[in-house]
Design a protein around this motif. Structure first.
Motif, PDB file in Angstrom:
ATOM      1  N   GLY A  51     -15.648  15.949  41.199  1.00  0.00           N
ATOM      2  CA  GLY A  51     -16.910  15.672  41.967  1.00  0.00           C
ATOM      3  C   GLY A  51     -17.197  14.484  41.987  1.00  0.00           C
ATOM      4  O   GLY A  51     -18.360  14.054  42.629  1.00  0.00           O
ATOM      5  N   PHE A  52     -16.546  13.449  41.647  1.00  0.00           N
ATOM      6  CA  PHE A  52     -16.741  12.086  41.774  1.00  0.00           C
ATOM      7  C   PHE A  52     -15.700  11.191  42.234  1.00  0.00           C
ATOM      8  O   PHE A  52     -14.509  11.620  41.843  1.00  0.00           O
ATOM      9  CB  PHE A  52     -17.136  11.400  40.273  1.00  0.00           C
ATOM     10  CG  PHE A  52     -18.261  12.238  39.621  1.00  0.00           C
ATOM     11  CD1 PHE A  52     -19.391  11.849  39.530  1.00  0.00           C
ATOM     12  CD2 PHE A  52     -17.689  13.042  38.597  1.00  0.00           C
ATOM     13  CE1 PHE A  52     -20.313  12.549  38.787  1.00  0.00           C
ATOM     14  CE2 PHE A  52     -18.726  14.106  37.770  1.00  0.00           C
ATOM     15  CZ  PHE A  52     -20.059  13.594  38.106  1.00  0.00           C
ATOM     16  N   ASP A  53     -16.099  10.154  42.824  1.00  0.00           N
ATOM     17  CA  ASP A  53     -14.893   9.288  43.521  1.00  0.00           C
ATOM     18  C   ASP A  53     -14.480   8.322  42.362  1.00  0.00           C
ATOM     19  O   ASP A  53     -13.584   7.944  42.085  1.00  0.00           O
ATOM     20  CB  ASP A  53     -15.653   8.362  44.601  1.00  0.00           C
ATOM     21  CG  ASP A  53     -15.823   9.155  45.509  1.00  0.00           C
ATOM     22  OD1 ASP A  53     -15.300  10.033  46.138  1.00  0.00           O
ATOM     23  OD2 ASP A  53     -16.633   8.819  46.589  1.00  0.00           O
ATOM     24  N   VAL A  54     -15.378   7.844  41.642  1.00  0.00           N
ATOM     25  CA  VAL A  54     -15.058   6.667  40.479  1.00  0.00           C
ATOM     26  C   VAL A  54     -15.954   6.774  39.290  1.00  0.00           C
ATOM     27  O   VAL A  54     -17.357   6.832  39.880  1.00  0.00           O
ATOM     28  CB  VAL A  54     -15.376   5.264  40.951  1.00  0.00           C
ATOM     29  CG1 VAL A  54     -14.947   4.347  39.942  1.00  0.00           C
ATOM     30  CG2 VAL A  54     -14.277   5.164  42.015  1.00  0.00           C
ATOM     31  N   PHE A  78     -13.475   1.083  35.418  1.00  0.00           N
ATOM     32  CA  PHE A  78     -13.590   1.998  36.637  1.00  0.00           C
ATOM     33  C   PHE A  78     -12.486   3.134  36.609  1.00  0.00           C
ATOM     34  O   PHE A  78     -11.257   2.537  36.348  1.00  0.00           O
ATOM     35  CB  PHE A  78     -13.474   1.460  38.154  1.00  0.00           C
ATOM     36  CG  PHE A  78     -14.480   0.207  38.154  1.00  0.00           C
ATOM     37  CD1 PHE A  78     -15.760   1.015  38.574  1.00  0.00           C
ATOM     38  CD2 PHE A  78     -14.405  -0.919  37.657  1.00  0.00           C
ATOM     39  CE1 PHE A  78     -16.833  -0.018  38.816  1.00  0.00           C
ATOM     40  CE2 PHE A  78     -15.528  -1.772  37.927  1.00  0.00           C
ATOM     41  CZ  PHE A  78     -16.916  -1.366  38.379  1.00  0.00           C
ATOM     42  N   VAL A  79     -12.658   4.352  36.744  1.00  0.00           N
ATOM     43  CA  VAL A  79     -11.612   5.449  36.439  1.00  0.00           C
ATOM     44  C   VAL A  79     -11.554   6.464  37.656  1.00  0.00           C
ATOM     45  O   VAL A  79     -12.740   6.866  38.134  1.00  0.00           O
ATOM     46  CB  VAL A  79     -11.999   6.430  35.303  1.00  0.00           C
ATOM     47  CG1 VAL A  79     -11.007   7.522  34.890  1.00  0.00           C
ATOM     48  CG2 VAL A  79     -12.095   5.389  33.807  1.00  0.00           C
ATOM     49  N   ASP A  97      -5.282   9.190  42.570  1.00  0.00           N
ATOM     50  CA  ASP A  97      -6.094   8.431  43.432  1.00  0.00           C
ATOM     51  C   ASP A  97      -5.975   6.940  43.026  1.00  0.00           C
ATOM     52  O   ASP A  97      -7.366   6.258  42.999  1.00  0.00           O
ATOM     53  CB  ASP A  97      -7.340   9.066  43.616  1.00  0.00           C
ATOM     54  CG  ASP A  97      -7.928   8.424  44.651  1.00  0.00           C
ATOM     55  OD1 ASP A  97      -7.589   7.938  45.685  1.00  0.00           O
ATOM     56  OD2 ASP A  97      -9.537   8.662  44.791  1.00  0.00           O
ATOM     57  N   GLU A  98      -5.103   6.171  42.823  1.00  0.00           N
ATOM     58  CA  GLU A  98      -4.954   4.884  42.496  1.00  0.00           C
ATOM     59  C   GLU A  98      -5.787   4.161  43.621  1.00  0.00           C
ATOM     60  O   GLU A  98      -6.238   3.109  43.604  1.00  0.00           O
ATOM     61  CB  GLU A  98      -3.777   4.406  42.239  1.00  0.00           C
ATOM     62  CG  GLU A  98      -3.085   4.818  41.085  1.00  0.00           C
ATOM     63  CD  GLU A  98      -2.525   6.201  40.786  1.00  0.00           C
ATOM     64  OE1 GLU A  98      -2.340   6.926  41.779  1.00  0.00           O
ATOM     65  OE2 GLU A  98      -1.996   6.582  39.987  1.00  0.00           O
ATOM     66  N   PHE A 137      -7.825   0.596  43.912  1.00  0.00           N
ATOM     67  CA  PHE A 137      -7.410  -0.698  44.433  1.00  0.00           C
ATOM     68  C   PHE A 137      -8.292  -1.258  45.772  1.00  0.00           C
ATOM     69  O   PHE A 137      -8.606  -2.474  45.721  1.00  0.00           O
ATOM     70  CB  PHE A 137      -5.806  -0.585  45.199  1.00  0.00           C
ATOM     71  CG  PHE A 137      -4.750  -0.310  44.065  1.00  0.00           C
ATOM     72  CD1 PHE A 137      -4.577  -1.193  43.101  1.00  0.00           C
ATOM     73  CD2 PHE A 137      -3.773   0.573  44.241  1.00  0.00           C
ATOM     74  CE1 PHE A 137      -3.783  -1.313  42.499  1.00  0.00           C
ATOM     75  CE2 PHE A 137      -2.829   0.648  43.342  1.00  0.00           C
ATOM     76  CZ  PHE A 137      -2.731  -0.331  42.484  1.00  0.00           C
ATOM     77  N   ARG A 138      -8.913  -0.547  46.376  1.00  0.00           N
ATOM     78  CA  ARG A 138      -9.811  -0.674  47.424  1.00  0.00           C
ATOM     79  C   ARG A 138     -10.997  -1.155  46.692  1.00  0.00           C
ATOM     80  O   ARG A 138     -11.600  -2.160  47.243  1.00  0.00           O
ATOM     81  CB  ARG A 138     -10.291   0.399  48.362  1.00  0.00           C
ATOM     82  CG  ARG A 138      -8.989   0.674  49.346  1.00  0.00           C
ATOM     83  CD  ARG A 138      -9.687   1.760  50.196  1.00  0.00           C
ATOM     84  NE  ARG A 138     -10.229   2.843  50.080  1.00  0.00           N
ATOM     85  CZ  ARG A 138      -9.556   3.990  49.672  1.00  0.00           C
ATOM     86  NH1 ARG A 138      -8.024   3.971  49.611  1.00  0.00           N
ATOM     87  NH2 ARG A 138     -10.029   5.067  48.982  1.00  0.00           N
TER      88      ARG A 138
END
Length: 106
Positions: free
Chosen positions: A8-11, A75-76, A81-82, A86-87
């Motif tokens: 449910g989270f991007d990072v 940041f995880v 989804d590395e 990187f972005r």
């Protein structure tokens, strides 16, 4: 369970260490392990779970202590989804460059 929760989270953002970075020599490998275990345990509180789960993570030096020691922000990302990390690293580095920074030790 962690993978399902992170879906449910991007990072996820947290401190890298649970304490300020130790001073040079504090983790000297010549010291008895019993003398450094407390420091090691205090340092890894936010890192251990993601080392165990294998999720992509990065630490970025975005702050400094009053003494000039670097303070990292971890940041995880989600499993596999590395690319998001990187972005994000590129965006953070453009906003607050860190290459070439050296900590100011007291």
């Amino acid at each position: 369970a962690v993978g399902a929760w992170m879906a449910g989270f991007d990072v996820l953002c947290s401190p890298t260490l649970a304490i300020l970075p130790p001073l040079l020599g504090e983790l000297d490998p010549q010291r008895p392990i019993t003398e450094v275990l407390g420091v090691l345990g205090a340092m890894t509180g936010f890192l251990s779970i993601f080392n165990a789960t294998g999720q992509p993570a990065m630490s970025v030096p975005l702050a400094s202590s009053a003494a000039g020691l670097p303070i990292g922000i971890q940041f995880v990302g989600r499993f596999g989804d590395e690319s998001t990390l990187f972005r994000l690293a590129g965006q953070l580095e453009r906003a607050r460059p860190w290459p070439g920074l050296a900590p100011g030790y007291p």
